[in-house]
Write a protein that holds these residues in place. Sequence first.
Motif, PDB file in Angstrom:
ATOM      1  N   SER A  55       2.789  16.509 -13.283  1.00  0.00           N
ATOM      2  CA  SER A  55       2.986  15.060 -13.329  1.00  0.00           C
ATOM      3  C   SER A  55       2.995  14.351 -11.988  1.00  0.00           C
ATOM      4  O   SER A  55       2.329  13.344 -11.829  1.00  0.00           O
ATOM      5  CB  SER A  55       4.276  14.739 -14.074  1.00  0.00           C
ATOM      6  N   HIS A  56       3.783  14.811 -11.012  1.00  0.00           N
ATOM      7  CA  HIS A  56       3.822  14.068  -9.748  1.00  0.00           C
ATOM      8  C   HIS A  56       4.066  14.974  -8.553  1.00  0.00           C
ATOM      9  O   HIS A  56       4.389  16.146  -8.712  1.00  0.00           O
ATOM     10  CB  HIS A  56       4.849  12.925  -9.800  1.00  0.00           C
ATOM     11  N   ILE A  57       3.888  14.376  -7.384  1.00  0.00           N
ATOM     12  CA  ILE A  57       4.174  15.100  -6.155  1.00  0.00           C
ATOM     13  C   ILE A  57       5.097  14.271  -5.273  1.00  0.00           C
ATOM     14  O   ILE A  57       5.053  13.045  -5.270  1.00  0.00           O
ATOM     15  CB  ILE A  57       2.893  15.425  -5.340  1.00  0.00           C
ATOM     16  N   HIS A  87       6.879   6.060 -14.118  1.00  0.00           N
ATOM     17  CA  HIS A  87       7.658   5.484 -13.010  1.00  0.00           C
ATOM     18  C   HIS A  87       7.153   5.897 -11.633  1.00  0.00           C
ATOM     19  O   HIS A  87       7.058   5.088 -10.729  1.00  0.00           O
ATOM     20  CB  HIS A  87       9.131   5.882 -13.164  1.00  0.00           C
ATOM     21  N   HIS A  88       6.844   7.189 -11.435  1.00  0.00           N
ATOM     22  CA  HIS A  88       6.214   7.567 -10.161  1.00  0.00           C
ATOM     23  C   HIS A  88       5.314   8.785 -10.308  1.00  0.00           C
ATOM     24  O   HIS A  88       5.595   9.707 -11.048  1.00  0.00           O
ATOM     25  CB  HIS A  88       7.239   7.769  -9.041  1.00  0.00           C
ATOM     26  N   LYS A  89       4.211   8.734  -9.572  1.00  0.00           N
ATOM     27  CA  LYS A  89       3.282   9.866  -9.450  1.00  0.00           C
ATOM     28  C   LYS A  89       3.259  10.363  -8.011  1.00  0.00           C
ATOM     29  O   LYS A  89       2.776  11.464  -7.747  1.00  0.00           O
ATOM     30  CB  LYS A  89       1.860   9.466  -9.884  1.00  0.00           C
ATOM     31  N   GLN A 140       5.729  17.737  -0.474  1.00  0.00           N
ATOM     32  CA  GLN A 140       7.155  18.049  -0.332  1.00  0.00           C
ATOM     33  C   GLN A 140       7.709  18.681  -1.602  1.00  0.00           C
ATOM     34  O   GLN A 140       8.585  19.530  -1.550  1.00  0.00           O
ATOM     35  CB  GLN A 140       7.904  16.762   0.057  1.00  0.00           C
ATOM     36  N   HIS A 141       7.250  18.244  -2.771  1.00  0.00           N
ATOM     37  CA  HIS A 141       7.581  18.961  -4.006  1.00  0.00           C
ATOM     38  C   HIS A 141       6.513  18.729  -5.063  1.00  0.00           C
ATOM     39  O   HIS A 141       5.717  17.792  -4.961  1.00  0.00           O
ATOM     40  CB  HIS A 141       8.993  18.639  -4.513  1.00  0.00           C
ATOM     41  N   VAL A 142       6.493  19.643  -6.022  1.00  0.00           N
ATOM     42  CA  VAL A 142       5.499  19.614  -7.099  1.00  0.00           C
ATOM     43  C   VAL A 142       6.267  19.540  -8.422  1.00  0.00           C
ATOM     44  O   VAL A 142       7.100  20.401  -8.705  1.00  0.00           O
ATOM     45  CB  VAL A 142       4.628  20.892  -7.068  1.00  0.00           C
ATOM     46  N   LEU A 166      15.583  19.338 -12.342  1.00  0.00           N
ATOM     47  CA  LEU A 166      16.033  20.580 -11.709  1.00  0.00           C
ATOM     48  C   LEU A 166      15.003  20.923 -10.628  1.00  0.00           C
ATOM     49  O   LEU A 166      13.803  20.972 -10.915  1.00  0.00           O
ATOM     50  CB  LEU A 166      16.087  21.716 -12.742  1.00  0.00           C
ATOM     51  N   TYR A 167      15.481  21.108  -9.399  1.00  0.00           N
ATOM     52  CA  TYR A 167      14.597  21.470  -8.279  1.00  0.00           C
ATOM     53  C   TYR A 167      14.927  22.893  -7.829  1.00  0.00           C
ATOM     54  O   TYR A 167      16.102  23.251  -7.743  1.00  0.00           O
ATOM     55  CB  TYR A 167      14.806  20.553  -7.074  1.00  0.00           C
ATOM     56  N   PHE A 168      13.908  23.651  -7.501  1.00  0.00           N
ATOM     57  CA  PHE A 168      14.118  25.039  -7.079  1.00  0.00           C
ATOM     58  C   PHE A 168      13.014  25.451  -6.115  1.00  0.00           C
ATOM     59  O   PHE A 168      11.980  24.788  -6.013  1.00  0.00           O
ATOM     60  CB  PHE A 168      14.173  25.967  -8.293  1.00  0.00           C
ATOM     61  N   TYR A 206       9.694  23.151  -6.201  1.00  0.00           N
ATOM     62  CA  TYR A 206       9.152  22.820  -7.524  1.00  0.00           C
ATOM     63  C   TYR A 206      10.232  22.132  -8.340  1.00  0.00           C
ATOM     64  O   TYR A 206      11.415  22.381  -8.148  1.00  0.00           O
ATOM     65  CB  TYR A 206       8.640  24.089  -8.224  1.00  0.00           C
ATOM     66  N   GLU A 207       9.797  21.254  -9.224  1.00  0.00           N
ATOM     67  CA  GLU A 207      10.730  20.485 -10.036  1.00  0.00           C
ATOM     68  C   GLU A 207      10.297  20.498 -11.492  1.00  0.00           C
ATOM     69  O   GLU A 207       9.110  20.368 -11.787  1.00  0.00           O
ATOM     70  CB  GLU A 207      10.759  19.016  -9.538  1.00  0.00           C
ATOM     71  N   TYR A 208      11.276  20.644 -12.379  1.00  0.00           N
ATOM     72  CA  TYR A 208      11.070  20.322 -13.793  1.00  0.00           C
ATOM     73  C   TYR A 208      11.790  19.011 -14.036  1.00  0.00           C
ATOM     74  O   TYR A 208      12.904  18.816 -13.526  1.00  0.00           O
ATOM     75  CB  TYR A 208      11.732  21.349 -14.705  1.00  0.00           C
TER      76      TYR A 208
HETATM   77 FE   LIG Z   1      10.187  14.565  -8.291  1.00  0.00          FE
END
Ligand SMILES: [Fe+2]
Length: 287
Positions: free
Chosen positions: A139-141, A179-181, A193-195, A234-236, A244-246
């Motif tokens: 979905s976003h980065i 809301h954000h991509k 910075q995160h996926v 949740l970020y890990f 990575y984020e769910y």
């Molecule tokens: Fe995020």
Amino acid sequence: MIRLSDLRYVRIGTPNPAAAAEYARRILGLELVRREGNAIYLRGDGRDHTLVYFQGNATDHSTGWEISSASALESAAAELEAAKIAAHRGTRTESEQRYVADFIWFADPSGNRHELVIGPNASAKPFAPARDCGVWSFSHIGLRTTNAARDEAFWTTVMSARTSDRIGDAALLRIDEVHHKIALFPSRHPGVQHVNHQVHGVDDVMRSYYFLREQGVKIVFGPGRHPTSGAVFLYFEGPDGMVYEYSTGVRLIKPEEEPTYRPRQFPFVPESFCMWGSRPDIAEFKK
Ligand SMILES: [Fe+2]
């Protein structure tokens, strides 16, 4: 203005593509699509692929953005040049490696590499996650910026992104209803910075929280809820320190809201990242 219709993929360099792909499959739950040359393709939804690990430097990242047509690609190249940003044509081999009809690439003002693609391949095969993780979409980065105001202006004037909210200087930008991509986080250097991958619900976030802990994966933030997008997250940590984020339940800003929508300014404090009280162990989310 260059109209971005979708975020298609992220390409991440790594000294060990096999290990990274094994993590993405076994831990993250993505589907292995193919191994080809020095690259491994995975996906988090029904498209041809959404994540590629290639043999290279772990700081070498690029993102793929879909635009509508060959003529839009030509116009995009001209608009980038007008903004004093060099646009480079992808070669036929590079297009084949990306499973797209054609593309141009450029570096944004912070030095992040982006690819504007046309005709990215769809897939007839239903998405089959490697574990029961609830993932249904890449979905976003999160994207690093060395000058937040300058890059927000780039994404919202040269590109078609709109600002949904800000946390301090960090702008959360949308290109469609979601809301954000892209989330621009101030940093000393460029890079992804995160996926983010979307999961179906809170149960998936919590099931993964316990699964990841059992697997010895470092949880860096959450479970929590963003007051900006409303998403439960949740970020890990993944290979080479990538985060990575769910998440689930992200706010949509509908077309009828667009004329009157105004971005909100949140202070740069932990509560603006999590309304439940979780504290981030992520450098860019802390002062
Ligand atoms: Fe995020």
